[in-house]
Design an enzyme around this catalytic site. Structure first.
Site, mmCIF file in Angstrom:
data_model
loop_
_atom_site.group_PDB
_atom_site.id
_atom_site.type_symbol
_atom_site.label_atom_id
_atom_site.label_comp_id
_atom_site.label_asym_id
_atom_site.label_seq_id
_atom_site.Cartn_x
_atom_site.Cartn_y
_atom_site.Cartn_z
ATOM 1 N N ARG A 1 -5.515 14.176 7.650
ATOM 2 C CA ARG A 1 -6.594 14.703 6.723
ATOM 3 C C ARG A 1 -7.997 14.883 7.615
ATOM 4 O O ARG A 1 -7.943 14.366 8.658
ATOM 5 C CB ARG A 1 -6.708 13.178 6.095
ATOM 6 C CG ARG A 1 -5.770 13.032 5.028
ATOM 7 C CD ARG A 1 -6.163 11.898 3.933
ATOM 8 N NE ARG A 1 -6.344 10.581 4.676
ATOM 9 C CZ ARG A 1 -7.286 10.132 5.005
ATOM 10 N NH1 ARG A 1 -8.714 10.730 4.496
ATOM 11 N NH2 ARG A 1 -7.609 8.915 5.722
ATOM 12 N N LYS B 1 -3.568 13.045 -1.438
ATOM 13 C CA LYS B 1 -4.600 11.863 -1.423
ATOM 14 C C LYS B 1 -5.909 12.481 -2.160
ATOM 15 O O LYS B 1 -6.688 11.656 -2.915
ATOM 16 C CB LYS B 1 -5.324 11.734 -0.138
ATOM 17 C CG LYS B 1 -4.298 10.958 0.759
ATOM 18 C CD LYS B 1 -3.819 9.684 0.207
ATOM 19 C CE LYS B 1 -3.031 8.782 1.120
ATOM 20 N NZ LYS B 1 -2.469 7.399 0.293
ATOM 21 N N HIS C 1 -4.025 1.179 -3.701
ATOM 22 C CA HIS C 1 -3.349 1.520 -2.462
ATOM 23 C C HIS C 1 -2.510 0.665 -1.706
ATOM 24 O O HIS C 1 -2.773 -0.256 -1.003
ATOM 25 C CB HIS C 1 -4.484 2.045 -1.399
ATOM 26 C CG HIS C 1 -3.738 2.873 -0.145
ATOM 27 N ND1 HIS C 1 -4.251 3.040 0.976
ATOM 28 C CD2 HIS C 1 -2.711 3.855 -0.370
ATOM 29 C CE1 HIS C 1 -3.640 3.875 1.800
ATOM 30 N NE2 HIS C 1 -2.676 4.316 0.804
ATOM 31 N N SER D 1 -2.361 0.960 8.132
ATOM 32 C CA SER D 1 -1.199 1.439 9.074
ATOM 33 C C SER D 1 -0.834 0.450 9.997
ATOM 34 O O SER D 1 -1.775 -0.167 10.730
ATOM 35 C CB SER D 1 -1.659 2.785 9.537
ATOM 36 O OG SER D 1 -0.603 3.134 10.449
ATOM 37 N N LYS E 1 3.775 -2.565 5.941
ATOM 38 C CA LYS E 1 3.786 -2.533 4.457
ATOM 39 C C LYS E 1 5.102 -1.897 3.912
ATOM 40 O O LYS E 1 5.725 -2.551 3.100
ATOM 41 C CB LYS E 1 2.488 -1.859 3.780
ATOM 42 C CG LYS E 1 2.571 -1.442 2.467
ATOM 43 C CD LYS E 1 1.222 -0.721 1.993
ATOM 44 C CE LYS E 1 1.476 0.630 2.751
ATOM 45 N NZ LYS E 1 0.202 1.255 1.860
ATOM 46 N N THR E 2 5.512 -0.873 4.595
ATOM 47 C CA THR E 2 6.591 -0.078 4.255
ATOM 48 C C THR E 2 7.821 -1.019 4.579
ATOM 49 O O THR E 2 8.772 -1.342 3.579
ATOM 50 C CB THR E 2 6.644 1.281 5.063
ATOM 51 O OG1 THR E 2 5.841 1.937 4.720
ATOM 52 C CG2 THR E 2 8.142 1.821 4.495
ATOM 53 N N ASP F 1 3.188 3.649 -2.088
ATOM 54 C CA ASP F 1 1.998 3.787 -1.795
ATOM 55 C C ASP F 1 0.845 3.867 -2.614
ATOM 56 O O ASP F 1 -0.365 3.318 -2.224
ATOM 57 C CB ASP F 1 2.055 5.316 -1.110
ATOM 58 C CG ASP F 1 0.613 5.427 -0.381
ATOM 59 O OD1 ASP F 1 0.360 4.547 0.542
ATOM 60 O OD2 ASP F 1 0.099 6.650 -0.235
ATOM 61 N N ARG G 1 5.539 13.561 9.408
ATOM 62 C CA ARG G 1 5.661 12.728 7.960
ATOM 63 C C ARG G 1 7.043 13.308 7.417
ATOM 64 O O ARG G 1 7.552 14.629 7.716
ATOM 65 C CB ARG G 1 4.508 13.249 7.216
ATOM 66 C CG ARG G 1 3.344 12.587 7.698
ATOM 67 C CD ARG G 1 3.098 11.195 6.939
ATOM 68 N NE ARG G 1 1.987 10.500 7.263
ATOM 69 C CZ ARG G 1 1.460 9.437 6.739
ATOM 70 N NH1 ARG G 1 2.042 8.646 5.930
ATOM 71 N NH2 ARG G 1 0.185 8.918 6.952
#
Length: 530
Positions: free
Chosen positions: A56, A198, A217, A235, A239-240, A254, A319
């Site tokens: 981004r 996003k 989020h 990050s 979390k994942t 997400d 990604r």
């Protein structure tokens, strides 16, 4: 140019014979290969490269200051204002640019799995692979028409159009501009597809609170008894990994909304990081990378077309974009009830936060507004020691409204639904990064499981003397001495010194909220920070 005229001009453009509407995955893959935008990998995924921009561009993101936003948006470094006049002029230039292209691609879909709160979206792309990305990431309709064109939000993406800052009012050749009055996201000068994802999340972060829905989020899953859990974390916090549980069904990985009836996924797909991906560590993501998946900046062998997920020569931010249906054990539609547990994840490289602690409502709001984790030594040039980093609400770049607006909504919902909130440190124990060791995943999983199954609700606790957190005295499957950080350190004085350092950083960061959220500041933060 009026809003009506702008809509008409876009509609006229999209009526051209060169515009491809609502192509299937197979048709888009054929177009991508025909136009040489990407290559087919050994698993049938499409590999693409995004060139100069592999992530981004936050300094190139703007929101148009208009009648809807001028007094509601929290303006600053994150939400930079852009004038309506300049937006209209740039929008017209982009449409002229798109008219000159040989082909365009349009996807109609939705954001929001709960049909009561769905936002119809229209994505107009210069690249076929961008349109495939949109098809996989957003919610795909059962038919080809939107609920209402008047309600829809359009993404107009023209990566080969370069802005001229002195003329167009941008900061560079790249721009990501949201106009809530025009209901348009205008993107140019960047091929990074994540800007589309996003931008719509930013849109939902503005629109959903108007319906008393908290945008979040976070990842979410649901147990066999219908118990819902939310996982917040920046990050590297896990979390994942922790939300992917064979015994629980995934709602989403997400972005979510929390309405008066429960939780729903905002998206229809996943945008997973691929760096160092392996079948052993993350089998669900690894197996999802098949026909129709978009692989961004993943290096592949030119002969075998096998992906090398360890190769970061293009970027660390590799990604994979795929529909949520590619993940086993998901719940469809991605809608569930109210959360019974919320888990805030942090990877504390100072090694001083408890591996798990129970939070009061005020502490939950405090840590939500703080959004803390650590950047590690060696991960970025110039970082030689762990650095505390804070991203309010665990997603500051995507919040148009003041952060306290979201925190107050969270606090209200915690009260209304009697939700248990936990802070889980997946970082270091027994010393800071480089001295101590990373918290064992088996222990973290045991602690999270105990929290989700309600085993920690009435357990005895010990209060952390510096952070004021309630530490469970016992967790099944975890040695008691692991639970209190000071006991894991060989030198208690050094532990206390490091703990005070981190507490001071929390307090310093929270100064921005001290006047607007004094109760949270006083009741939710460290007890001792000096």
């Amino acid at each position: 140019m009026s809003t009506v005229n702008m809509s008409i001009e876009l509609a006229n453009l999209l009526e051209s014979e060169k515009v491809n509407h609502q192509l299937s995955v197979s048709q888009l893959v054929e177009k991508i290969l025909e136009r040489q935008e990407g290559v087919l990998t050994s698993t049938g995924a499409i590999q693409v490269e995004t060139g100069k921009y592999t992530g981004r561009s936050p300094h190139d993101k703007f929101i148009v200051s208009d009648s809807l936003t001028s007094h509601t948006v929290e303006w600053g470094d994150v939400n930079q204002p852009f004038s309506s006049e300049r937006f209209d002029a740039l929008y017209k230039k982009v449409l002229e640019h798109l008219k000159e292209q040989n082909e365009l691609f349009v996807f109609n879909g939705y954001a929001g799995a709960d049909d009561k709160y769905q936002l119809p979206i229209q994505v107009v792309n210069e690249y076929a692979w961008h349109n495939l990305f949109a098809h996989q990431l957003f919610i795909r309709p059962e038919d080809t028409k939107l609920k209402s064109d008047a309600e829809s939000f359009s993404i107009v993406s023209a990566p080969t159009f370069k802005a001229v800052p002195d003329i167009d009012g941008t900061n560079s050749e790249t721009f990501i501009i949201i106009s809530f009055e025009r209901r348009v996201v205008l993107i140019g000068g960047t091929e990074y597809a994540g800007e589309m994802k996003k931008s719509i999340f930013s849109v939902m972060n503005f629109l959903l609170p108007q319906n008393n829905i908290l945008p979040m989020h976070c990842s979410a899953n649901v147990g066999k008894e219908g118990d819902v859990a939310l996982f917040f974390g920046l990050s590297g916090t896990g979390k994942t990994t922790l939300s992917a549980d064979a015994t629980r069904r995934l709602i989403g990985d997400d972005e979510h909304g929390w309405s008066s009836t429960g939780v729903f996924n905002i998206e229809g797909g996943c945008y997973a990081k691929c760096i160092q991906l392996s079948k052993e560590k993350e089998p669900q993501i690894f197996n999802a990378i098949r026909f129709g998946t978009v692989l961004e900046n993943v290096v592949i062998n030119s002969n075998t077309r096998i992906a090398d997920y360890n190769d970061n020569s293009l970027t660390e931010n590799t990604r994979a974009a795929y529909p949520i249906q590619a993940i086993d054990n998901t719940i469809l539609p991605s809608v569930a009830g109210h959360p019974t547990a919320i888990v805030f994840l942090t990877a504390d490289a100072f090694g001083v936060l408890p591996p798990i602690s129970k939070l009061t409502k005020e502490q939950a709001m405090y840590h939500f507004l703080s959004g803390y984790t650590s950047k590690l030594a060696g991960t970025e040039r110039g970082i030689t020691a762990p650095q505390a980093t804070f991203s309010t609400c665990f997603g500051e770049p995507f919040l148009p409204l003041p952060p306290t607006a979201y925190a107050k909504m969270l606090g209200k919902k915690i009260d209304e639904h009697n939700v248990n909130v936990y802070l889980v440190n997946t970082g270091w124990t027994g010393g800071e990064y480089g001295v101590g060791e990373r918290m064992k995943l088996v222990y973290t999983r045991a602690m999270v499981q105990a929290a989700l199954e309600g085993e920690l609700i009435s357990v005895d606790t010990v209060q952390d003397p510096i952070f004021g957190l309630e530490i469970p005295a016992h967790v099944p499957g975890v040695p008691d001495e692991v639970l209190q950080p000071v006991k894991a350190w060989k030198n208690a004085n050094l532990y206390e010194e490091k703990a005070h350092q981190l507490a001071q950083k929390f307090t310093k960061n929270f100064e921005r909220f001290a006047n607007v959220a004094p109760e949270i500041s006083q009741m939710g933060g460290p007890i001792i920070s000096k």
